[in-house]
Motif scaffolding. Structure first.
Motif, mmCIF file in Angstrom:
data_model
loop_
_atom_site.group_PDB
_atom_site.id
_atom_site.type_symbol
_atom_site.label_atom_id
_atom_site.label_comp_id
_atom_site.label_asym_id
_atom_site.label_seq_id
_atom_site.Cartn_x
_atom_site.Cartn_y
_atom_site.Cartn_z
ATOM 1 N N ASP A 34 0.849 -1.074 -0.100
ATOM 2 C CA ASP A 34 -0.170 -0.133 0.282
ATOM 3 C C ASP A 34 0.970 0.658 0.436
ATOM 4 N N HIS A 92 -3.477 -13.080 0.466
ATOM 5 C CA HIS A 92 -4.257 -11.680 1.222
ATOM 6 C C HIS A 92 -5.107 -11.596 -0.057
ATOM 7 N N PHE A 119 -9.113 -10.041 -1.140
ATOM 8 C CA PHE A 119 -9.388 -8.414 -0.995
ATOM 9 C C PHE A 119 -10.877 -8.543 -2.541
ATOM 10 N N SER A 165 -9.970 -9.530 2.789
ATOM 11 C CA SER A 165 -10.210 -8.493 3.015
ATOM 12 C C SER A 165 -11.313 -7.757 3.172
ATOM 13 N N GLU A 218 -13.088 -4.576 0.811
ATOM 14 C CA GLU A 218 -12.784 -3.508 0.614
ATOM 15 C C GLU A 218 -13.548 -2.924 0.633
ATOM 16 N N ASN A 250 -10.122 -8.979 7.808
ATOM 17 C CA ASN A 250 -9.515 -7.655 7.697
ATOM 18 C C ASN A 250 -10.662 -6.548 7.243
ATOM 19 N N PRO A 285 -11.451 -3.073 6.340
ATOM 20 C CA PRO A 285 -10.399 -1.959 5.493
ATOM 21 C C PRO A 285 -10.993 -0.453 5.817
ATOM 22 N N THR A 299 -11.405 2.247 3.393
ATOM 23 C CA THR A 299 -10.289 2.196 2.992
ATOM 24 C C THR A 299 -10.549 3.600 2.172
ATOM 25 N N HIS A 318 -7.360 3.781 6.704
ATOM 26 C CA HIS A 318 -6.502 5.290 5.999
ATOM 27 C C HIS A 318 -6.468 6.598 6.507
HETATM 28 O O1 KIV Z 1 -7.011 -0.040 1.711
HETATM 29 C C1 KIV Z 1 -7.425 -1.094 1.125
HETATM 30 O O2 KIV Z 1 -9.144 -1.367 1.715
HETATM 31 C C2 KIV Z 1 -6.415 -1.791 0.915
HETATM 32 C C3 KIV Z 1 -7.272 -3.210 0.510
HETATM 33 C C4 KIV Z 1 -6.813 -4.028 -0.394
HETATM 34 C C5 KIV Z 1 -6.590 -3.840 1.835
HETATM 35 O O3 KIV Z 1 -5.597 -1.428 0.753
#
Ligand code: KIV
Ligand code: ZN
Length: 517
Positions: free
Chosen positions: A19, A102, A104, A144, A146, A172, A174, A176, A209
């Protein structure tokens, strides 16, 4: 992953190489990724997300090389919910003793409708299929959702349950787009723990984020609500405003054990080194007031604060600089120091280099000691970072003479070795740096654009080494080069040449026919 994990252990999942690398201008080459991965391993990071193998041959190669090198951390690769992605990922991580896929897919109404153009029921099917496929290839699978923080709760619960049933060991969630706020995000984790029947079969993870500056706060709120893996990056690097910063998460846990009684197992003393390595490689500077790793994070400027600090450091210091590896500059060695002392110093600074690299570093150290009276630990670090010029060097810097000042137009007299042949030129420009870069352009014509030119002093004083970062862009691809020298213009020329060599390697991988200058 460590066998000593307890209920209160937080798994640190670092995604600087995936990322983080997705942020504009942050691309790293194979050698640089390996350096970062090795340092993350030394720090005790539990899971290293090494890249997105399907994205490019370069990504695949980097993930495979890291999988062949890292033995103490789990090496993880990212894959979308497709067979090609998942199989390519499994292939890339194959050699790692501890490996994870991983996978998603987006689960929010907005993403499903506009990005995936898939009905929710189809997404749910894809969750089971992708996780099932990944589980046939490796034991350790993370799934994940997303845009999880903007997903309908009922649907999220169904997806999570399906992923666990199909074999995901880590779920997971996120944030995002960095939209969540801490109490809401904690409640989301609580809701999943309460409503998903098989949730005890998986570890809950969060990936936040920083669009609203809440990534770390959201991650810690989620940990208090039961999440036991945090995804983060060094310096908070990442898409847009970045990801949760590893150093902030880890130091918050270490410093506030009363409110965050958890354990991360990280060697926090390596934080400063990791931060500097990542910012040197990417050319993305850390803001001076950034928590933990900013230049001012442990500086006490005002008289009142300084007075308090002298009486008792705890008056204004909630953690020691040493706890993040920020030690007072120590005088290293003089120009009479021998190889053994130098090797010893490298070891003390945590560098494990091969014989050739030590020899090269020693030569450069002697050269530096000839020109600079005091050589500090930071100088040695810069020297080693700069030595990562890459194994493929079609262009070598040989010498530079500059004439500049207020009386005449500047000119640069430059000597490079290009493909084994010595080339010389004199060039002018709108200043000594411009003249130097024009000279390089004339000796090795290339279409790349200069995107960033940045100088930073390695230590204090007018005899400090300058560490220069140059970022070049060509056909949408960017590379950063570094150079360090007591002469800022020599450092600039070295950094430019370093970036150009990296660009040539990149070109070779994408378009072999474009190799001639
Ligand atoms: O921010 C996000 O949703 C991602 C996923 C791929 C885990 O980076
Ligand atoms: Zn992300």
């Amino acid at each position: 992953m460590s066998s000593q994990m307890t209920q209160d252990s937080i798994i640190i999942f670092d995604t600087t190489l995936r990322d983080g690398e997705q942020s504009p201008g942050a691309s790293m080459n194979l050698e640089e990724k390996l350096k970062v991965a090795s340092l993350l391993e030394d720090m005790g990071v539990d899971v290293i997300e090494a890249g997105f193998p399907i994205a490019s041959n370069g990504d695949f190669e980097a993930v495979s090389k890291i999988a062949r090198t890292v033995t103490r951390s789990t090496v993880c690769g990212l894959a979308r919910a497709t067979r090609n992605d998942i199989e390519r990922c499994a292939e890339a991580i194959q050699a790692a003793p501890l490996k994870r896929i991983h996978t998603f897919i987006s689960t929010s109404p907005l993403h499903m409708k506009y990005k995936l153009q898939m009905e929710p029921e189809k997404v749910l099917e894809a969750v089971s299929q992708s996780v099932g496929l990944a589980r046939n290839l490796v034991d350790d699978v993370e799934w994940s959702a997303e845009d999880g923080s903007r997903t309908d709760h009922d649907f999220l619960c169904r997806c999570v349950e399906a992923a666990i049933t199909a074999g995901a060991r880590t779920i997971n969630i996120p944030d995002t787009v960095g939209y969540a706020v801490p109490d809401e995000f904690a409640a989301l984790i609580g809701m999943l723990r309460e409503r998903v029947p098989n949730i005890d079969k998986a570890i809950l993870s969060v990936h936040c984020h920083n669009d609203l500056g809440l990534a770390v706060a959201n991650s810690l709120a989620a940990v208090r609500a039961g999440a036991r893996q945090v995804e983060c990056t060094i310096n908070g690097l990442g898409e847009r405003a970045g990801n949760a910063a590893l150093e902030e998460i880890v130091m918050a846990v270490r410093t506030r054990q009363d409110r965050l009684p958890f354990h991360t197992g990280l060697k926090t003393e390596l934080i400063t080194r990791a931060s500097r390595l990542v910012s040197t490689i990417t050319g993305i500077n850390v803001q001076p007031n950034k928590a933990i790793v900013g230049k001012n994070a442990f500086a006490h400027e005002s008289g009142i604060h300084q007075d308090g600090m002298l009486k008792n450091a705890q008056t204004y210091e909630i953690m020691t600089p040493e706890s993040v590896g920020l030690n007072k500059s120590t005088l290293v060695l003089g120009k009479h120091s021998g190889r053994a002392a130098f090797k010893d110093k490298l070891k003390g600074l945590g560098f494990h280099l091969g014989d050739n690299a030590i020899e090269d570093a020693f030569r450069r150290f002697k050269d530096l000691a000839d020109r600079k009276k005091d050589v500090f630990d930071e100088d040695i670090r810069a020297l080693i970072d700069d030595a990562g010029a890459g194994s493929v060097q079609r262009i070598r810097f040989l010498s530079l003479e500059i004439l500049c000042g207020s009386r005449q137009p500047p000119y640069a007299d430059l000597e490079l070795e290009v493909d084994g042949a010595i080339r010389k030129i004199k060039a002018t420009g709108d200043g000594p740096v411009d003249a130097t870069f024009n000279a390089i352009q004339q000796l090795f014509p290339h279409p790349a654009h200069l995107q960033l030119f940045q100088v930073h002093a390695v230590t204090q004083g007018t005899d400090a080494q300058a560490e220069v970062t140059v970022r070049l862009e060509e056909s949408g691809k960017t590379v950063s080069g570094q150079g360090a020298d007591t002469d800022t213009l020599v450092a600039a020329a070295r950094a430019y040449v370093n970036a150009l060599n990296k660009l040539l390697v990149k070109r070779e991988k994408t378009a072999p026919e474009a190799m001639t200058p």
